[in-house]
Design a protein around this motif. Structure first.
Motif, short mmCIF file in Angstrom:
data_model
loop_
_atom_site.label_atom_id
_atom_site.label_comp_id
_atom_site.label_asym_id
_atom_site.label_seq_id
_atom_site.Cartn_x
_atom_site.Cartn_y
_atom_site.Cartn_z
N ILE A 7 0.87 -1.17 0.00
CA ILE A 7 0.00 0.00 0.00
C ILE A 7 0.90 1.22 0.00
N GLU A 8 0.60 2.18 -0.86
CA GLU A 8 1.42 3.39 -1.00
C GLU A 8 0.56 4.62 -0.77
N ILE A 9 1.06 5.54 0.03
CA ILE A 9 0.37 6.81 0.26
C ILE A 9 1.35 7.96 0.09
N GLU A 10 0.80 9.15 -0.14
CA GLU A 10 1.60 10.37 -0.23
C GLU A 10 1.22 11.29 0.91
N VAL A 11 2.19 11.98 1.45
CA VAL A 11 1.96 12.86 2.59
C VAL A 11 2.56 14.22 2.28
N GLY A 12 1.83 15.27 2.62
CA GLY A 12 2.35 16.63 2.45
C GLY A 12 3.38 16.96 3.50
N LYS A 13 3.73 18.21 3.62
CA LYS A 13 4.78 18.63 4.55
C LYS A 13 4.35 18.38 5.99
N VAL A 14 5.08 17.51 6.64
CA VAL A 14 4.84 17.15 8.04
C VAL A 14 5.82 17.93 8.90
N THR A 15 5.36 18.32 10.05
CA THR A 15 6.21 19.03 11.02
C THR A 15 7.44 18.19 11.35
N SER A 16 8.57 18.85 11.51
CA SER A 16 9.79 18.13 11.89
C SER A 16 9.67 17.67 13.35
N LEU A 17 10.47 16.68 13.70
CA LEU A 17 10.48 16.19 15.08
C LEU A 17 10.81 17.31 16.05
N ASN A 18 11.79 18.14 15.69
CA ASN A 18 12.18 19.25 16.57
C ASN A 18 11.02 20.22 16.80
N MET A 19 10.35 20.60 15.72
CA MET A 19 9.23 21.54 15.85
C MET A 19 8.05 20.92 16.59
N PHE A 20 7.82 19.64 16.34
CA PHE A 20 6.69 18.95 16.97
C PHE A 20 6.82 18.98 18.49
N TYR A 21 8.00 18.66 18.98
CA TYR A 21 8.18 18.62 20.44
C TYR A 21 8.54 19.97 21.04
N ALA A 22 8.88 20.95 20.20
CA ALA A 22 9.14 22.30 20.71
C ALA A 22 7.83 23.06 20.94
N SER A 23 6.72 22.53 20.41
CA SER A 23 5.43 23.20 20.60
C SER A 23 5.15 23.31 22.09
N LYS A 24 4.67 24.46 22.48
CA LYS A 24 4.51 24.74 23.90
C LYS A 24 3.29 24.06 24.52
N HIS A 25 2.34 23.68 23.73
CA HIS A 25 1.12 23.11 24.30
C HIS A 25 0.75 21.82 23.59
N TRP A 26 0.26 20.83 24.31
CA TRP A 26 -0.08 19.53 23.74
C TRP A 26 -1.16 19.64 22.66
N ILE A 27 -2.02 20.63 22.76
CA ILE A 27 -3.11 20.75 21.79
C ILE A 27 -2.57 21.04 20.38
N ILE A 28 -1.45 21.74 20.29
CA ILE A 28 -0.82 22.01 19.00
C ILE A 28 -0.33 20.69 18.39
N ARG A 29 0.28 19.84 19.22
CA ARG A 29 0.74 18.54 18.75
C ARG A 29 -0.44 17.66 18.34
N LYS A 30 -1.51 17.70 19.11
CA LYS A 30 -2.70 16.90 18.79
C LYS A 30 -3.32 17.34 17.46
N LYS A 31 -3.39 18.64 17.23
CA LYS A 31 -3.95 19.14 15.97
C LYS A 31 -3.11 18.68 14.78
N ALA A 32 -1.80 18.71 14.92
CA ALA A 32 -0.92 18.26 13.85
C ALA A 32 -1.14 16.77 13.58
N LYS A 33 -1.19 15.98 14.64
CA LYS A 33 -1.41 14.54 14.48
C LYS A 33 -2.77 14.29 13.83
#
Length: 120
Positions: free
Chosen positions: A7-33
């Motif tokens: 199975i093959e899928i394409e994904v647009g620009k995903v947040t980098s690991l550094n930016m994902f965990y640098a987010s100050k609030h969990w809700i920002i990470r949840k929205k990205a996920k």
């Protein structure tokens, strides 16, 4: 029914690991996920449901990040694949191998994910 499937899928620009965990609030990470899970599930739903015994995952990426910071593509893709029902869990029992590679031939800021495995 073949005993192996891809199975093959394409994904647009995903947040980098550094930016994902640098987010100050969990809700920002949840929205990205949630955003990327929805994008991936939309593509998975175009396939007939396939249950795998186990899979290997290959991520090809042309994001501008260092390759280790592209790991969020794999994380979101595996979580969505599990939610879709392709595997019961994303543990090493069901996903014994994950590879990532830079692919300059992909459109900039995109990735492709390949799920390969033995069908149940």
């Amino acid at each position: 029914m073949p005993n192996h499937a891809v199975i093959e899928i394409e994904v647009g620009k995903v947040t980098s690991l550094n930016m994902f965990y640098a987010s100050k609030h969990w809700i920002i990470r949840k929205k990205a996920k949630d955003k990327f899970s929805a994008e991936i599930l939309e593509q998975l739903n175009k396939y007939d449901k396939i249950k795998f015994k186990s899979i290997t995952v290959k991520v090809e990426t042309n994001l501008r990040y260092d390759i280790d910071n592209c790991i969020m593509v794999a994380k979101f893709a595996l979580d969505a694949f599990k939610d879709w029902g392709g595997i019961p869990d994303d543990t090493k029992e069901f996903v014994p191998k994950l590879t990532m590679e830079y692919n300059p031939n992909l459109e900039k800021n995109t990735s492709k994910v390949f799920y390969r495995g033995l069908v149940s």
